[in-house]
Design a protein around this motif. Structure first.
Motif, PDB file in Angstrom:
ATOM      1  N   LEU A  61       0.984  -1.382  -0.233  1.00 28.55           N
ATOM      2  CA  LEU A  61       0.441   0.152  -0.226  1.00 28.55           C
ATOM      3  C   LEU A  61       1.063   1.668  -0.050  1.00 28.55           C
ATOM      4  CD1 LEU A  61      -2.772   1.236   0.946  1.00 28.55           C
ATOM      5  CD2 LEU A  61      -2.165   1.036   2.909  1.00 28.55           C
ATOM      6  N   PHE A  62       2.344   0.988   0.592  1.00 30.56           N
ATOM      7  CA  PHE A  62       3.091   2.553   0.906  1.00 30.56           C
ATOM      8  C   PHE A  62       4.013   2.966  -0.493  1.00 30.56           C
ATOM      9  CE2 PHE A  62       3.566   1.180   5.251  1.00 30.56           C
ATOM     10  CZ  PHE A  62       2.838   2.182   6.331  1.00 30.56           C
ATOM     11  N   SER A  63       4.129   2.246  -1.090  1.00 35.32           N
ATOM     12  CA  SER A  63       4.307   2.434  -3.147  1.00 35.32           C
ATOM     13  C   SER A  63       2.946   2.891  -3.872  1.00 35.32           C
ATOM     14  CB  SER A  63       4.911   1.474  -3.101  1.00 35.32           C
ATOM     15  OG  SER A  63       4.238   0.227  -3.004  1.00 35.32           O
ATOM     16  N   ASN A  64       1.786   2.632  -3.310  1.00 40.33           N
ATOM     17  CA  ASN A  64       1.020   2.779  -3.829  1.00 40.33           C
ATOM     18  C   ASN A  64      -0.074   4.434  -3.992  1.00 40.33           C
ATOM     19  OD1 ASN A  64       1.346   0.512  -5.328  1.00 40.33           O
ATOM     20  ND2 ASN A  64       0.343  -1.000  -4.189  1.00 40.33           N
ATOM     21  N   ILE A  65       0.962   4.851  -2.715  1.00 44.72           N
ATOM     22  CA  ILE A  65       0.282   6.285  -2.445  1.00 44.72           C
ATOM     23  C   ILE A  65       0.891   7.651  -3.258  1.00 44.72           C
ATOM     24  CG2 ILE A  65      -0.627   7.684  -0.636  1.00 44.72           C
ATOM     25  CD1 ILE A  65      -0.358   5.960   1.422  1.00 44.72           C
ATOM     26  N   LYS A 253     -10.585  -1.793   6.113  1.00 46.59           N
ATOM     27  CA  LYS A 253     -10.900  -0.756   4.628  1.00 46.59           C
ATOM     28  C   LYS A 253      -9.953  -1.497   3.497  1.00 46.59           C
ATOM     29  CE  LYS A 253     -12.205   3.965   5.548  1.00 46.59           C
ATOM     30  NZ  LYS A 253     -12.460   5.458   4.749  1.00 46.59           N
ATOM     31  N   CYS A 254     -11.098  -2.784   3.070  1.00 44.85           N
ATOM     32  CA  CYS A 254     -10.855  -3.724   1.767  1.00 44.85           C
ATOM     33  C   CYS A 254     -11.726  -3.251   0.492  1.00 44.85           C
ATOM     34  CB  CYS A 254     -10.498  -4.935   2.224  1.00 44.85           C
ATOM     35  SG  CYS A 254      -9.522  -5.493   3.879  1.00 44.85           S
ATOM     36  N   ASP A 255     -10.770  -2.763  -0.573  1.00 45.27           N
ATOM     37  CA  ASP A 255     -12.186  -2.828  -1.960  1.00 45.27           C
ATOM     38  C   ASP A 255     -11.643  -4.655  -2.638  1.00 45.27           C
ATOM     39  OD1 ASP A 255      -9.973  -2.468  -3.188  1.00 45.27           O
ATOM     40  OD2 ASP A 255      -9.408  -0.529  -2.669  1.00 45.27           O
ATOM     41  N   ARG A 260      -7.109 -10.247  -0.382  1.00 47.17           N
ATOM     42  CA  ARG A 260      -6.654 -10.828   0.868  1.00 47.17           C
ATOM     43  C   ARG A 260      -6.149 -11.574   1.245  1.00 47.17           C
ATOM     44  NH1 ARG A 260     -11.889 -12.221   3.836  1.00 47.17           N
ATOM     45  NH2 ARG A 260     -11.295 -10.614   5.708  1.00 47.17           N
ATOM     46  N   HIS A 261      -4.847 -11.864   2.596  1.00 49.15           N
ATOM     47  CA  HIS A 261      -4.186 -13.444   3.261  1.00 49.15           C
ATOM     48  C   HIS A 261      -5.058 -14.927   3.201  1.00 49.15           C
ATOM     49  CE1 HIS A 261      -1.680 -15.817   5.118  1.00 49.15           C
ATOM     50  NE2 HIS A 261      -0.527 -15.222   4.655  1.00 49.15           N
ATOM     51  N   LYS A 262      -4.887 -15.608   2.658  1.00 47.21           N
ATOM     52  CA  LYS A 262      -5.681 -16.818   2.899  1.00 47.21           C
ATOM     53  C   LYS A 262      -6.448 -16.845   4.122  1.00 47.21           C
ATOM     54  CE  LYS A 262      -1.247 -19.710   3.102  1.00 47.21           C
ATOM     55  NZ  LYS A 262      -0.244 -20.429   2.230  1.00 47.21           N
ATOM     56  N   LEU A 263      -5.237 -16.513   4.935  1.00 45.04           N
ATOM     57  CA  LEU A 263      -6.247 -16.835   6.342  1.00 45.04           C
ATOM     58  C   LEU A 263      -7.186 -16.413   6.691  1.00 45.04           C
ATOM     59  CD1 LEU A 263      -5.719 -13.739   8.425  1.00 45.04           C
ATOM     60  CD2 LEU A 263      -3.388 -14.815   8.338  1.00 45.04           C
ATOM     61  N   PHE A 264      -8.013 -15.359   6.031  1.00 51.80           N
ATOM     62  CA  PHE A 264      -8.935 -14.545   6.069  1.00 51.80           C
ATOM     63  C   PHE A 264     -10.393 -15.846   5.621  1.00 51.80           C
ATOM     64  CE2 PHE A 264      -6.107 -11.059   6.501  1.00 51.80           C
ATOM     65  CZ  PHE A 264      -6.865 -10.155   7.318  1.00 51.80           C
ATOM     66  N   GLU A 265      -9.645 -16.838   4.734  1.00 53.50           N
ATOM     67  CA  GLU A 265     -10.898 -17.301   4.452  1.00 53.50           C
ATOM     68  C   GLU A 265     -11.139 -18.370   6.533  1.00 53.50           C
ATOM     69  OE1 GLU A 265      -9.716 -19.690   1.271  1.00 53.50           O
ATOM     70  OE2 GLU A 265      -9.417 -18.741   0.207  1.00 53.50           O
ATOM     71  N   TRP A 266     -10.011 -18.695   6.829  1.00 52.42           N
ATOM     72  CA  TRP A 266     -10.370 -19.248   7.814  1.00 52.42           C
ATOM     73  C   TRP A 266     -10.683 -18.973   9.676  1.00 52.42           C
ATOM     74  CZ3 TRP A 266      -8.446 -18.656  13.117  1.00 52.42           C
ATOM     75  CH2 TRP A 266      -8.625 -19.632  13.983  1.00 52.42           C
ATOM     76  N   LEU A 267     -10.767 -17.032   8.818  1.00 53.54           N
ATOM     77  CA  LEU A 267     -11.179 -16.421   9.916  1.00 53.54           C
ATOM     78  C   LEU A 267     -12.912 -15.807  10.081  1.00 53.54           C
ATOM     79  CD1 LEU A 267      -9.440 -14.748  12.773  1.00 53.54           C
ATOM     80  CD2 LEU A 267      -9.032 -13.181  11.243  1.00 53.54           C
ATOM     81  N   ASP A 268     -12.786 -15.816   8.582  1.00 52.44           N
ATOM     82  CA  ASP A 268     -14.123 -15.601   8.596  1.00 52.44           C
ATOM     83  C   ASP A 268     -15.215 -15.906   9.099  1.00 52.44           C
ATOM     84  OD1 ASP A 268     -13.009 -13.173   6.696  1.00 52.44           O
ATOM     85  OD2 ASP A 268     -13.781 -13.763   5.202  1.00 52.44           O
ATOM     86  N   LYS A 269     -14.945 -17.265   9.705  1.00 54.04           N
ATOM     87  CA  LYS A 269     -15.811 -18.324   9.315  1.00 54.04           C
ATOM     88  C   LYS A 269     -15.917 -18.618  11.294  1.00 54.04           C
ATOM     89  CE  LYS A 269     -14.353 -21.291   5.769  1.00 54.04           C
ATOM     90  NZ  LYS A 269     -13.894 -22.623   5.338  1.00 54.04           N
ATOM     91  N   GLU A 350      -4.952  -6.390   9.802  1.00 52.36           N
ATOM     92  CA  GLU A 350      -6.559  -6.539   9.493  1.00 52.36           C
ATOM     93  C   GLU A 350      -7.414  -7.684   9.888  1.00 52.36           C
ATOM     94  OE1 GLU A 350      -6.044  -7.093   4.802  1.00 52.36           O
ATOM     95  OE2 GLU A 350      -4.464  -5.933   5.000  1.00 52.36           O
ATOM     96  N   ILE A 351      -5.748  -8.170  10.895  1.00 54.95           N
ATOM     97  CA  ILE A 351      -5.936  -9.566  12.000  1.00 54.95           C
ATOM     98  C   ILE A 351      -6.949  -9.230  13.177  1.00 54.95           C
ATOM     99  CG2 ILE A 351      -5.545 -11.557  13.150  1.00 54.95           C
ATOM    100  CD1 ILE A 351      -3.616 -11.960  11.034  1.00 54.95           C
TER     101      ILE A 351
END
Length: 470
Positions: A61-65, A253-255, A260-269, A350-351
């Motif tokens: 993100l930092f390099s995209n501002i 904020k996630c557009d 997203r990191h793959k761990l959020f597939e687990w965390l969302d559940k 994000e976690i």
């Protein structure tokens, strides 16, 4: 926060000079993002080629501002030894060669400052306190006196005040509350090796003589009394302390373009507040024996967890072997869907901001501490070195938004699986833990409100930007 556009005709330029350790880099890059997105001021970040790549790889993100401009410079080659997981003192001494190499940014900084100062109304230099050697020529290079410097101090005001008390040999005047706290303030014993102290001492070039003020990643909502105390003891006349924290985003904020990191597939559940996040940052290397005990403690607690199991950073994270850390035999199979072990870089903020995260086992580095408190997550404190023992005390004894896994008086002892099992259960499934979590959530709410227009931190930010763009 809503964006406040600053008049581009002011022609104000900001140069950030971060120290090349991840926790330091991260804080000043977050401050860069906060200033440029809120006030539309251009930011120029100067760092070594290796550490610029490290920062932008971990947080693209930092390099995209658009308004953040990176200036990467090659510095002399340096040794990049492996961290020692069995070291008695946990300070990351393996990074010192890289720190020494970064001091060679002095001439590149001078050249960049000279270039940017021509035609600018003002160049504002914000430098890590450990980069005073790099920016020491700033007064000599200031064309028409259009350069101002502000030192960034990366630890809490709480830790800073007690460092000041140490330096005064206990001669500061303390009220009754502070006298009581003093009895519990952790010592500096085993926070640094002698080599570490010598390196830090070698960087003192009396930067305060040319600094216009000091910036802290601190919030009056969190430690207002200690900000006032530091200000009273250390700042007078035209020198100002600016508590501008938290630097990190207070909303996640996630557009649709955000991967997203793959761990959020687990965390969302998972259920709300049901997951313990375990991470000891980028500068802590834990022994194999302690890792075995931690794994067994997490398993026996029967609570869900995400464990970021990585070794401490080397000076150059892109070169050389990475230590392979072994878990107890059959651990991941036995834990199954109850836990997740992550061995690569993980998006900590994000976690912590995810509704399923209900606790944070942490080394209490100030960067992690601020992120945990901002997101309203209670902290299981396990300090390892540097300012972490005092940050842990602030969290557990002053703010009461966490509890100890191991306090500093027990730093030489192995934390066995039974202790870990007990403390996890206390935080995640007891009335005591629920009360701590309630206080943590309330603190997080107050911190986030302070960043809104008219909030105490937003007013500090507005005041700082108004001052440097005057």
């Amino acid at each position: 926060m809503e964006s406040q556009q600053t008049n581009n005709n002011n022609n104000i330029v900001i140069i950030m000079v971060p120290f090349p350790a991840q926790g330091h880099l991260n804080q000043l890059l977050h401050l860069s993002s906060l200033i440029t997105t809120t006030y539309n001021l251009p930011i120029h970040v100067i760092t070594t080629t290796t550490h610029g790549r490290q920062a932008t790889t971990r947080t693209p993100l930092f390099s995209n501002i658009p308004n953040i401009h990176f200036h990467h410079y090659q510095t002399p080659p340096f040794q990049s030894p492996q961290p020692d997981p069995n070291a008695t003192i946990k300070f990351p001494s393996q990074l010192i060669p890289a720190f020494h190499s970064s001091m060679h940014l002095r001439q590149p900084f001078n050249d960049l400052l000279s270039t940017l100062s021509h035609g600018a109304k003002r160049v504002v230099v914000i430098h890590d306190s450990l980069m005073g050697s790099v920016v020491q020529d700033v007064k000599l290079l200031a064309a028409d006196n259009n350069v101002e410097t502000y030192m960034f101090y990366c630890c809490s005001a709480f830790a800073s005040f007690w460092y000041m008390n140490d330096a005064s040999a206990g001669k500061l005047k303390l009220d009754e509350e502070l006298e009581l706290l003093l009895k519990e303030v952790p010592s500096n014993d085993d926070c640094y090796t002698m080599d570490d102290w010598q390196f830090i001492a070698s960087l003192d070039v009396s930067y305060k003589t040319f600094s216009s003020g000091t910036i802290y990643d601190a919030s009056r909502v969190i430690e207002g009394k200690f900000i006032d105390l530091v200000e009273k003891e250390n700042y007078q006349n035209d020198k100002t302390l600016w508590p501008l924290g938290p630097f990190n985003p207070v909303e996640i904020k996630c557009d649709s373009s955000h991967k997203r990191h793959k761990l959020f597939e687990w965390l969302d559940k998972q259920e709300p507040n049901s997951v313990l996040y375990v991470s000891f940052g980028t500068t802590t290397s834990i022994s194999n024996e302690q890792i075995q005990e931690l794994a067994l403690g997490l398993e026996k607690s029967e609570h869900k967890f995400i464990w970021v199991l990585r070794d401490a950073d080397k000076g150059d994270i892109f070169e050389g072997e990475v230590r392979k850390i072994e878990l107890p035999k059959g651990f991941e199979e036995r834990v199954g869907e109850n836990g997740l072990v992550v061995v690569d870089w993980a998006p900590q903020l994000e976690i912590l901001g995810h509704p399923s995260t209900g606790g944070f086992m942490s080394h209490c580095g100030w960067n992690s501490s601020m992120e945990g408190m901002t997101m309203g997550v209670p902290i299981l404190a396990w300090p390892m070195h540097s300012d972490q023992p005092r940050n842990a005390m602030l969290i557990t004894k002053v703010l009461n938004v966490g509890m100890y896994v191991r306090d500093w008086t027990q730093r030489k002892e192995m934390v066995n699986s039974g202790v870990i099992e007990d403390v996890v259960r206390r935080l995640m499934a007891s009335k005591e833990g629920d009360e701590i979590r309630k206080r943590a959530v309330e603190l997080g709410d107050r911190i986030r409100q302070s960043m809104e227009i008219g909030g105490v931190t937003r007013l500090e930010l507005d005041s700082f930007v108004a001052h440097v763009t005057r």
